[in-house]
Design a protein around this motif. Structure first.
Motif, PDB file in Angstrom:
ATOM      1  N   VAL A 114       0.897  -1.182   0.003  1.00 24.68           N
ATOM      2  CA  VAL A 114      -0.124  -0.041  -0.026  1.00 24.68           C
ATOM      3  C   VAL A 114       0.821   1.220  -0.019  1.00 24.68           C
ATOM      4  O   VAL A 114       2.202   1.199   0.242  1.00 24.68           O
ATOM      5  CB  VAL A 114      -0.989   0.207   1.137  1.00 24.68           C
ATOM      6  CG1 VAL A 114      -1.951  -1.182   1.481  1.00 24.68           C
ATOM      7  CG2 VAL A 114      -0.069   0.264   2.527  1.00 24.68           C
ATOM      8  N   ASP A 115       0.476   2.412  -0.577  1.00 23.88           N
ATOM      9  CA  ASP A 115       1.075   3.636  -0.330  1.00 23.88           C
ATOM     10  C   ASP A 115       0.895   4.219   1.085  1.00 23.88           C
ATOM     11  O   ASP A 115       0.134   3.587   2.029  1.00 23.88           O
ATOM     12  CB  ASP A 115       0.721   4.489  -1.378  1.00 23.88           C
ATOM     13  CG  ASP A 115      -0.705   5.278  -1.410  1.00 23.88           C
ATOM     14  OD1 ASP A 115      -1.379   4.793  -0.368  1.00 23.88           O
ATOM     15  OD2 ASP A 115      -1.171   5.703  -2.192  1.00 23.88           O
ATOM     16  N   ARG A 116       1.364   5.451   1.411  1.00 17.54           N
ATOM     17  CA  ARG A 116       1.260   5.972   2.787  1.00 17.54           C
ATOM     18  C   ARG A 116      -0.103   6.195   3.191  1.00 17.54           C
ATOM     19  O   ARG A 116      -0.460   6.120   4.370  1.00 17.54           O
ATOM     20  CB  ARG A 116       2.069   7.242   2.627  1.00 17.54           C
ATOM     21  CG  ARG A 116       2.078   7.914   4.045  1.00 17.54           C
ATOM     22  CD  ARG A 116       3.393   8.894   4.240  1.00 17.54           C
ATOM     23  NE  ARG A 116       3.227   9.444   5.738  1.00 17.54           N
ATOM     24  CZ  ARG A 116       3.922  10.170   6.128  1.00 17.54           C
ATOM     25  NH1 ARG A 116       4.995  10.726   5.299  1.00 17.54           N
ATOM     26  NH2 ARG A 116       3.975  10.847   7.413  1.00 17.54           N
ATOM     27  N   VAL A 117      -0.896   6.519   2.166  1.00 12.69           N
ATOM     28  CA  VAL A 117      -2.413   6.738   2.567  1.00 12.69           C
ATOM     29  C   VAL A 117      -3.491   5.582   2.478  1.00 12.69           C
ATOM     30  O   VAL A 117      -4.525   5.554   2.722  1.00 12.69           O
ATOM     31  CB  VAL A 117      -2.988   7.923   1.930  1.00 12.69           C
ATOM     32  CG1 VAL A 117      -2.249   9.313   2.011  1.00 12.69           C
ATOM     33  CG2 VAL A 117      -3.157   7.782   0.312  1.00 12.69           C
ATOM     34  N   THR A 163      -1.251  -1.014   8.592  1.00 10.48           N
ATOM     35  CA  THR A 163      -0.725  -0.810   9.793  1.00 10.48           C
ATOM     36  C   THR A 163       0.704  -0.369   9.727  1.00 10.48           C
ATOM     37  O   THR A 163       0.929   0.673  10.492  1.00 10.48           O
ATOM     38  CB  THR A 163      -0.859  -2.234  10.537  1.00 10.48           C
ATOM     39  OG1 THR A 163      -2.438  -2.686  10.698  1.00 10.48           O
ATOM     40  CG2 THR A 163      -0.439  -1.902  11.989  1.00 10.48           C
ATOM     41  N   GLY A 164       1.457  -0.855   8.902  1.00 12.03           N
ATOM     42  CA  GLY A 164       2.781  -0.585   8.951  1.00 12.03           C
ATOM     43  C   GLY A 164       2.989   0.879   8.487  1.00 12.03           C
ATOM     44  O   GLY A 164       3.627   1.671   8.867  1.00 12.03           O
ATOM     45  N   ALA A 165       2.061   1.402   7.353  1.00 13.65           N
ATOM     46  CA  ALA A 165       2.197   2.508   6.774  1.00 13.65           C
ATOM     47  C   ALA A 165       1.534   3.594   7.727  1.00 13.65           C
ATOM     48  O   ALA A 165       2.073   4.648   7.828  1.00 13.65           O
ATOM     49  CB  ALA A 165       1.338   2.669   5.522  1.00 13.65           C
ATOM     50  N   PHE A 166       0.313   3.522   8.277  1.00 13.47           N
ATOM     51  CA  PHE A 166      -0.446   4.327   9.171  1.00 13.47           C
ATOM     52  C   PHE A 166       0.024   4.697  10.379  1.00 13.47           C
ATOM     53  O   PHE A 166      -0.013   5.618  10.946  1.00 13.47           O
ATOM     54  CB  PHE A 166      -1.894   3.767   9.126  1.00 13.47           C
ATOM     55  CG  PHE A 166      -2.852   4.154   8.206  1.00 13.47           C
ATOM     56  CD1 PHE A 166      -2.340   4.367   6.741  1.00 13.47           C
ATOM     57  CD2 PHE A 166      -4.044   4.069   8.217  1.00 13.47           C
ATOM     58  CE1 PHE A 166      -3.191   4.712   5.823  1.00 13.47           C
ATOM     59  CE2 PHE A 166      -4.923   4.249   7.393  1.00 13.47           C
ATOM     60  CZ  PHE A 166      -4.509   4.651   5.762  1.00 13.47           C
ATOM     61  N   LEU A 167       0.833   3.715  10.989  1.00 15.83           N
ATOM     62  CA  LEU A 167       1.455   3.903  12.523  1.00 15.83           C
ATOM     63  C   LEU A 167       2.641   4.799  12.512  1.00 15.83           C
ATOM     64  O   LEU A 167       3.459   4.956  13.285  1.00 15.83           O
ATOM     65  CB  LEU A 167       1.516   2.626  13.379  1.00 15.83           C
ATOM     66  CG  LEU A 167       0.437   1.776  13.668  1.00 15.83           C
ATOM     67  CD1 LEU A 167       0.619   0.680  14.439  1.00 15.83           C
ATOM     68  CD2 LEU A 167      -0.520   2.837  14.666  1.00 15.83           C
ATOM     69  N   GLY A 213       4.846   3.928   2.092  1.00 14.83           N
ATOM     70  CA  GLY A 213       3.914   3.054   2.139  1.00 14.83           C
ATOM     71  C   GLY A 213       4.062   1.892   3.232  1.00 14.83           C
ATOM     72  O   GLY A 213       4.791   2.153   4.209  1.00 14.83           O
ATOM     73  N   GLY A 214       3.457   0.877   2.811  1.00 14.68           N
ATOM     74  CA  GLY A 214       3.576  -0.367   3.793  1.00 14.68           C
ATOM     75  C   GLY A 214       3.468  -1.791   3.023  1.00 14.68           C
ATOM     76  O   GLY A 214       2.854  -1.724   1.653  1.00 14.68           O
ATOM     77  N   VAL A 215       3.950  -2.971   3.625  1.00 15.40           N
ATOM     78  CA  VAL A 215       3.832  -4.289   2.969  1.00 15.40           C
ATOM     79  C   VAL A 215       3.103  -5.004   4.011  1.00 15.40           C
ATOM     80  O   VAL A 215       3.787  -5.022   5.263  1.00 15.40           O
ATOM     81  CB  VAL A 215       5.188  -4.814   2.303  1.00 15.40           C
ATOM     82  CG1 VAL A 215       6.310  -4.701   3.627  1.00 15.40           C
ATOM     83  CG2 VAL A 215       5.196  -6.093   1.742  1.00 15.40           C
TER      84      VAL A 215
END
Length: 616
Positions: free
Chosen positions: A67-70, A120-124, A202-204
């Motif tokens: 995902v991207d940062r948002v 979760t990885g991106a949003f936190l 982002g996040g994975v």
């Protein structure tokens, strides 16, 4: 105030992207992201390929999401032979809540788990902190640290039930954030943030073991297969070491990021994604099956941008729609109890406090807090939202949850409204919970038959006191708070009222008004500190909620921001009268009063003030 702001501005400027020796190789302190910083299609394919290749080497079959940062889902890839479904279990051997939850058509799809982990990885995370799903597991359990007896619950206890698709804060327009998570925030290791040159992009998320759980024992070192594969996925995009959770402390404890020092098993060049047995998997409402690039954060295309109008002088950022219009500009309450000028003053004064506040969870040390501030009216209608540039995205939805929680429970008709909420049926066990039963438990607990109909002013911290599996918080063997599931059948997936309010909507099993089937609580409630009600004299007129950079900091920004707005406005608006506040309540003579707000020691980076919330 002008002089203080200049001091803060100079301090932040000295820690910006100028190659300061105080920064690690990432070089960022919260203000570095530009329109050039985003995940390209090639980046996304590389992240997925690295993880899938590592899984192949381990003999594992994984599903991977990026995902991207948002929170826009850029890819979901399922390797051939990977389990298309998964099981939810805390590992505590209990029933109810989300434990063993299923869809009416069968098991939950593995895509739900990996999207939740990646988000979760991106949003936190932010440019100042990198948190993983293992970090999330550590900070939502009944003790902090988990199994550390007689310690309060985790600082973000309850945050897992946020970012839901049924929230009105979450954006339903593709590519504009914040985007939804199908399961809220995850605590199962295997979710990591992704960075490029110190900028969060982002996040994975990875699942390969068919189990969505959490880490109940952080005293050991796990070799979690999902986490090992996620580390391989993030190779070349890993968070700067100085920003990772294991370099950040709270209450004298260090957070976890990943266990051990894992290294990918795969080596050599990264194989092309099309060469790996498996396929991109469409996920209705999240991903159309085609890899796409992410958006650049804090640009209009991301749903967040700098504000050049009401909040420019406090360096405020706002949420925008597809036409680049502020989604939540300051406005008068439809209930007629607050003016637009009053809302603007509360938001600006909250941001002014945040810009002076010493951040709790950011590196390097000495930076200002980065938060989201929201105001709602007495009915929970959003009247305005503003945020700091690098505030973690999770705080957007959570700040509104906090404001609504405080406003709702301070209403004189809260008891009546609770009785109207439909019963909830847990998809795993088939058992039913009746939300109005929590009202009965509260009145017994407080020995007050008028509770929630007597106009007591509740902060989110006070509601959180009542929503822990032990009262007082963390003291094993004591009775549960009246809003909590009893500890014998409690887990972070079965917490009590907070989940029961949103359970029917969480997996799309029922339709109603938002998440909680009440217009006053459209996106549910939140139960860790950072929200206070707003009064004019003895009349409830709304609430302010704050989230982003330490729970005591959140309390302070909400409480002092409102205090300073009251001074500025002189319209009679301000914090609840002391005689109405929930900290006057001592449940059944147990010797412990509810808490209202708790402000940090040495809170400001531009002064040596102490006890800054005392006397108000």
């Amino acid at each position: 105030m002008i002089r203080a702001w200049l001091i803060v501005g100079l301090s932040l400027a000295s820690l910006a992207c100028s190659g300061s020796a105080a920064l690690d190789a990432g070089g960022c302190a919260g203000n570095c992201a530009t329109a050039a910083d985003f995940l390209t299609i090639a980046d996304v394919e590389r992240v997925v390929s690295q993880g899938a290749s590592d899984a192949q080497t381990r003999g594992a079959k994984a599903t991977i999401a990026v995902v991207d940062r948002v929170g826009n889902v850029l890819a979901v890839f399922r390797m051939d032979g990977a389990d298309p479904g998964f099981r939810i279990s805390s590992g505590k051997g209990i029933t109810g809540g989300l434990e063993d939850a299923r869809l009416p058509t069968g098991p939950l799809p593995s895509s739900f788990a990996v999207i939740a982990k990646a988000i979760t990885g991106a949003f936190l995370s932010s440019e100042g902190n990198a948190f993983s799903t293992r970090t999330a597991s550590q900070i939502i359990q009944e003790n902090f640290n988990p199994q550390e007896r007689s310690q309060p619950s985790g600082p973000l206890y309850g945050v897992q039930f946020s970012q839901l698709a049924c929230s009105d804060v979450i954006n339903t327009t593709a590519m504009l954030g914040p985007r939804p998570s199908p399961l809220g925030l995850a605590a199962d290791p295997g979710g990591l943030p992704l960075y490029k040159d110190g900028r969060l992009v982002g996040g994975v998320g990875v699942i390969s073991d068919s189990l969505y759980s959490l880490d109940l024992d952080i005293t050991n070192v796990d070799a979690d297969q999902d986490e090992l594969i996620s580390v391989a996925s993030a190779s070349g995009f890993m968070a700067p070491e100085d920003r990772r959770g294991d370099r950040i402390t709270a209450d004298g404890r260090t957070f976890r990021f990943v266990d051990g020092n894992p290294t990918p098993l795969s080596s050599g060049s990264v194989p092309a994604l099309r060469s790996i047995p498996g396929a991109l998997t469409a996920v209705p409402g999240y991903f159309d099956g085609t890899v796409r690039a992410g958006t650049a954060f804090d640009t209009p295309s991301s749903g967040f941008r700098a504000d050049a109008d009401a909040f420019a002088d406090v360096q405020g950022y706002v949420l925008v729609d597809a036409q680049n219009q502020n989604r939540f500009p300051p406005r008068a309450g439809p209930d007629g109890l607050m003016t637009a000028a009053e809302v603007r003053s509360i938001l600006k004064n909250g941001m002014s406090i945040a810009n002076r506040a010493r951040a709790q969870i950011r590196r390097p040390l000495g930076l200002a807090a980065q938060v989201t501030v929201s105001v709602v009216d007495s009915n929970g209608v959003i009247l305005g939202v503003v945020r700091s540039k690098d505030a973690p995205v999770f705080g957007t939805d959570v700040a509104v949850q906090k404001a609504r929680t405080s406003a709702f429970f301070s209403r004189a008709d809260a008891a009546t409204l609770l009785r109207t909420i439909p019963s909830t049926s847990y998809a795993g066990s088939g058992t039913v919970s009746v939300p109005s039963n929590y009202l009965t438990a509260l009145r017994t607990f407080l020995a007050d038959p008028s509770a929630l109909s007597n106009g007591v002013a509740y902060s989110v911290r006070a509601i959180g006191n009542l929503h822990r599996p032990f009262f007082p918080d963390g003291i094993e063997g004591s009775e549960p708070g009246p809003f909590s599931t009893p500890y014998a059948n409690w887990s972070p997936l079965h917490v009590g009222l907070q989940l029961d309010l949103v359970n029917n909507a969480l997996l799309g099993a029922a339709q109603g008004v938002g998440c909680a089937f009440l217009p006053q609580l459209i996106n549910g409630i939140q139960i860790f500190p950072g929200g206070v009600p707003i009064y004019r004299g003895n009349q409830l007129v709304g609430a302010v909620g704050v989230s982003g950079d330490g729970v005591d900091q959140d309390d302070m920004v909400a409480f002092l921001g409102l205090t300073n707005a009251a001074r500025e406005l002189s319209t009679g608006l301000g914090n609840a009268p002391k005689a109405l506040r929930a900290d006057t309540i001592e449940p059944r003579g147990l010797g412990t009063r509810l808490r209202y707000v708790q402000c940090p020691q040495a809170p400001f980076i531009d002064s040596t003030e102490q006890n800054v919330c005392s006397g108000f």
